[in-house]
Design a protein around this motif. Sequence first.
Motif, short mmCIF file in Angstrom:
data_model
loop_
_atom_site.label_atom_id
_atom_site.label_comp_id
_atom_site.label_asym_id
_atom_site.label_seq_id
_atom_site.Cartn_x
_atom_site.Cartn_y
_atom_site.Cartn_z
N GLU A 36 0.82 -1.21 0.00
CA GLU A 36 0.00 0.00 0.00
C GLU A 36 0.86 1.27 0.00
N SER A 40 0.89 4.05 -2.90
CA SER A 40 0.64 5.45 -2.55
C SER A 40 1.75 6.36 -3.07
N LYS A 65 -0.71 4.11 7.58
CA LYS A 65 -1.40 2.91 7.10
C LYS A 65 -1.45 1.83 8.19
#
Length: 156
Positions: A36, A40, A65
């Motif tokens: 992730e 990002s 996160k």
Amino acid sequence: MKINPQQVVESYADMVYRIALTHTGCKEDAEDIFQEVFISLLKNSARIEDEKHLKFFLIRTTINKAKNRSVCFWKRKVILKEDGQEDAFPLKELEELRQEIKALSPKLRDVVYLHYYEGYSLEEISQILKIKEGTIKSRLFNARKILKLKLTEGES
């Protein structure tokens, strides 16, 4: 700054994974957060100004996160079994210390990790976390005090 994704992953993969694992305590969650974070980065690469900003972005995004993952329904309601978990700090002598650091609140754990494992100064941590330097000093002091109490408790 032009970002080469492969080079960024090669340079910062260990750091991102360790931060995620330190926060989650779960190899699978750390791997998900790892992915992730770099997705990002690809989405926000135009905003990155320089190498220092890149590293701050990766650290801040990883921490955010991990925090988001820890408040999700599944994590609040289900306790996952920790069998077969990969150890973030494989040396046996550090296991007790690692467990105590892991038991710290996220606020204290972040400061300890950034200062001792990543080598950031208090001023740099203040910039990364967007918190006053005095607060960083206080959190580091409190974390040391807690760790000292916990680690010397077993000796007596």
